[in-house]
Design a protein around this motif. Structure first.
Motif, PDB file in Angstrom:
ATOM      1  N   ILE A  57     105.490  67.518  38.085  1.00 21.07           N
ATOM      2  CA  ILE A  57     105.246  68.054  36.744  1.00 21.07           C
ATOM      3  C   ILE A  57     104.385  67.105  35.926  1.00 21.07           C
ATOM      4  O   ILE A  57     103.509  67.545  35.165  1.00 21.07           O
ATOM      5  CB  ILE A  57     106.587  68.356  36.045  1.00 21.07           C
ATOM      6  CG1 ILE A  57     107.277  69.518  36.771  1.00 21.07           C
ATOM      7  CG2 ILE A  57     106.374  68.713  34.583  1.00 21.07           C
ATOM      8  CD1 ILE A  57     108.681  69.786  36.306  1.00 21.07           C
ATOM      9  N   LYS A  58     104.579  65.818  36.084  1.00 21.49           N
ATOM     10  CA  LYS A  58     103.728  64.849  35.371  1.00 21.49           C
ATOM     11  C   LYS A  58     102.263  64.977  35.795  1.00 21.49           C
ATOM     12  O   LYS A  58     101.351  64.802  34.981  1.00 21.49           O
ATOM     13  CB  LYS A  58     104.226  63.426  35.619  1.00 21.49           C
ATOM     14  CG  LYS A  58     105.457  63.048  34.801  1.00 21.49           C
ATOM     15  CD  LYS A  58     105.872  61.604  35.078  1.00 21.49           C
ATOM     16  CE  LYS A  58     107.040  61.187  34.209  1.00 21.49           C
ATOM     17  NZ  LYS A  58     107.478  59.791  34.498  1.00 21.49           N
ATOM     18  N   LEU A  59     102.022  65.275  37.088  1.00 24.55           N
ATOM     19  CA  LEU A  59     100.655  65.464  37.559  1.00 24.55           C
ATOM     20  C   LEU A  59      99.992  66.649  36.863  1.00 24.55           C
ATOM     21  O   LEU A  59      98.784  66.644  36.637  1.00 24.55           O
ATOM     22  CB  LEU A  59     100.644  65.698  39.078  1.00 24.55           C
ATOM     23  CG  LEU A  59     100.996  64.513  39.968  1.00 24.55           C
ATOM     24  CD1 LEU A  59     101.038  64.950  41.432  1.00 24.55           C
ATOM     25  CD2 LEU A  59      99.984  63.381  39.790  1.00 24.55           C
ATOM     26  N   LEU A  60     100.785  67.664  36.547  1.00 21.30           N
ATOM     27  CA  LEU A  60     100.252  68.900  35.964  1.00 21.30           C
ATOM     28  C   LEU A  60     100.300  68.898  34.446  1.00 21.30           C
ATOM     29  O   LEU A  60      99.521  69.603  33.796  1.00 21.30           O
ATOM     30  CB  LEU A  60     101.052  70.102  36.495  1.00 21.30           C
ATOM     31  CG  LEU A  60     101.070  70.268  38.016  1.00 21.30           C
ATOM     32  CD1 LEU A  60     102.028  71.381  38.416  1.00 21.30           C
ATOM     33  CD2 LEU A  60      99.668  70.543  38.548  1.00 21.30           C
ATOM     34  N   GLN A  61     101.195  68.106  33.893  1.00 23.39           N
ATOM     35  CA  GLN A  61     101.439  68.092  32.455  1.00 23.39           C
ATOM     36  C   GLN A  61     100.178  67.819  31.638  1.00 23.39           C
ATOM     37  O   GLN A  61      99.920  68.452  30.615  1.00 23.39           O
ATOM     38  CB  GLN A  61     102.508  67.041  32.146  1.00 23.39           C
ATOM     39  CG  GLN A  61     102.997  66.998  30.717  1.00 23.39           C
ATOM     40  CD  GLN A  61     104.043  65.891  30.541  1.00 23.39           C
ATOM     41  OE1 GLN A  61     104.210  65.028  31.417  1.00 23.39           O
ATOM     42  NE2 GLN A  61     104.740  65.917  29.424  1.00 23.39           N
ATOM     43  N   GLY A  62      99.356  66.918  32.132  1.00 22.98           N
ATOM     44  CA  GLY A  62      98.155  66.534  31.394  1.00 22.98           C
ATOM     45  C   GLY A  62      97.079  67.597  31.351  1.00 22.98           C
ATOM     46  O   GLY A  62      96.110  67.481  30.583  1.00 22.98           O
ATOM     47  N   LEU A  63      97.216  68.657  32.170  1.00 20.25           N
ATOM     48  CA  LEU A  63      96.204  69.717  32.183  1.00 20.25           C
ATOM     49  C   LEU A  63      96.346  70.653  30.988  1.00 20.25           C
ATOM     50  O   LEU A  63      95.432  71.417  30.689  1.00 20.25           O
ATOM     51  CB  LEU A  63      96.315  70.518  33.489  1.00 20.25           C
ATOM     52  CG  LEU A  63      96.038  69.704  34.765  1.00 20.25           C
ATOM     53  CD1 LEU A  63      96.330  70.548  35.997  1.00 20.25           C
ATOM     54  CD2 LEU A  63      94.596  69.201  34.790  1.00 20.25           C
TER      55      LEU A  63
END
Length: 374
Positions: free
Chosen positions: A80-86
């Motif tokens: 989720i952290k990998l995707l959160q910034g998108l």
């Protein structure tokens, strides 16, 4: 991967499952190795970095599987952290198995920007779950829904399956009513399909199509009474609660799929990643689906006819030009004469009867497009 297109949506396929249900043919693996899961997340991070310039204007993210919630707390948090910034503008969905979520995972997902959950329930009946080879119980489903609502999620979907051998109309009505009692505002109802290669297809060779049609209509009636409207062949929602990710894809959005077996579409080309976790981690080439533009537009047109509202002509013209409906006029007129499509000055869509035959409409359109492409 296209190097020019900015994608509207991102799909991430998490292939891990604790066990594989008998009806399922989606790519998944029963894998508990920490090393393999780390390798999966490392590769996903690399692919996201490579595609970063094409993900600046995302509207939606959908994480499916497999079972994303089967990841450990730490692995799920990393994902989720990998995707959160998108920062998707409209929606961030994660599919969950009720048996593999708990309050800690739900609180973490909510705090990190996940806006929508989709629970695979399949049935509240023990005999139906047994027939499907489904190992999650009804109490686990209800507990997961209650926990998610307590944490703060207001956009929650539940999937159920009908047309299962041995399942009666009364069984199906009970299923639907039990889920509605939990205050669910989005509901997916899928007719059982005996997919070639599934464990279920080895035990069962046919289903009762007439009963499945009765279940289809009963479901619509029950949900309508509860304020949920059908907006796609298999999906219902209180107005405003529709799955925006799926709606966009049905209506021609460009999407990037990451993970083994994930599919992508850049408006012209479709490609599918290797349905093999180890091969995908090694970076083996995706398989490209290159077909003539007329076939592609027919394919996209057919997807839109799965939705209740169908196509606004303005949107369709923005994708494929003002002449797209003229090219298909002969076959579209035939489908309208048959009572499967209807047209207004500003839109064209499937009729109520046409929604029942969405797959047949798609087949006819693509076959017609192949004929005019030759």
């Amino acid at each position: 991967m296209s190097s020019l297109v900015e994608f509207d949506s991102l799909y991430v396929h998490v292939p891990f499952c604790k066990n594989i249900c008998d009806y399922c043919i989606l790519y998944s693996v029963v894998e508990n190795s920490r090393e393999v899961r780390k390798a999966y997340l490392d590769k996903l991070e690399s692919d996201l970095n490579q595609a970063s310039k094409q993900l600046n204007s995302l509207k939606t993210i959908f994480v499916g599987g497999g079972t994303p919630s089967a990841l450990s707390f730490e692995d799920l948090e990393r994902l989720i952290k990998l995707l959160q910034g998108l920062s998707p503008q409209d929606e961030f969905t994660i599919e969950c198995n009720p048996s593999s979520v708990d309050q800690a995972k739900l609180e973490m997902m909510y705090s990190k920007g996940v806006t929508r959950l989709s629970f695979g329930g399949q049935s509240t009946s023990r005999k139906t779950r047994k027939m499907l080879g489904r190992r999650t119980g009804d109490m686990e489903l209800f507990s997961a829904i209650d926990l998610a609502q307590k944490v703060g999620f207001t956009r929650i979907n539940v999937d159920l399956i009908y047309g299962v051998p041995g399942q009666t109309l009364a069984d199906w009505q009970f299923d639907v009513e039990q889920v509605l009692k939990r205050g669910i505002r989005h509901f997916s109802a899928y007719s059982l399909i005996l997919e070639e290669g599934s464990e279920l297809s080895k035990r069962i060779h046919e289903t009762d199509d007439d009963l499945a049609v009765e279940m289809y209509h009963l479901c619509e009636d029950l949900l309508k009474e509860a304020g949920l409207e059908r907006y796609e062949v298999s999906n219902y929602a209180v107005p405003g609660q529709e799955c925006r990710h799926n709606l966009d894809i049905w209506l021609g959005a460009r999407y990037l799929g990451l993970g083994p077996a994930a599919a992508s579409f850049d408006g012209v080309l479709r490609w599918t990643e290797k349905a093999d976790l180890k091969a995908w981690i090694k970076g083996e080439q995706a398989e490209y689906d290159q077909i003539p533009q007329k076939e592609r537009s027919a394919e996209v047109l057919a997807f839109g006819f799965r939705t209740k509202l169908g196509w606004k002509k303005e949107r369709l013209h923005s994708l494929y030009g003002i002449d797209v409906l003229i090219e298909y006029k002969e076959i579209l007129d035939t489908l309208m004469t048959q009572g499967l499509l209807e047209e207004t000055k500003s839109s064209i869509r499937a009729t109520q009867q046409g929604l029942l035959f969405a797959d047949e409409i798609a087949s006819v359109l693509v076959e017609y497009a192949q004929g005019i492409s030759e």
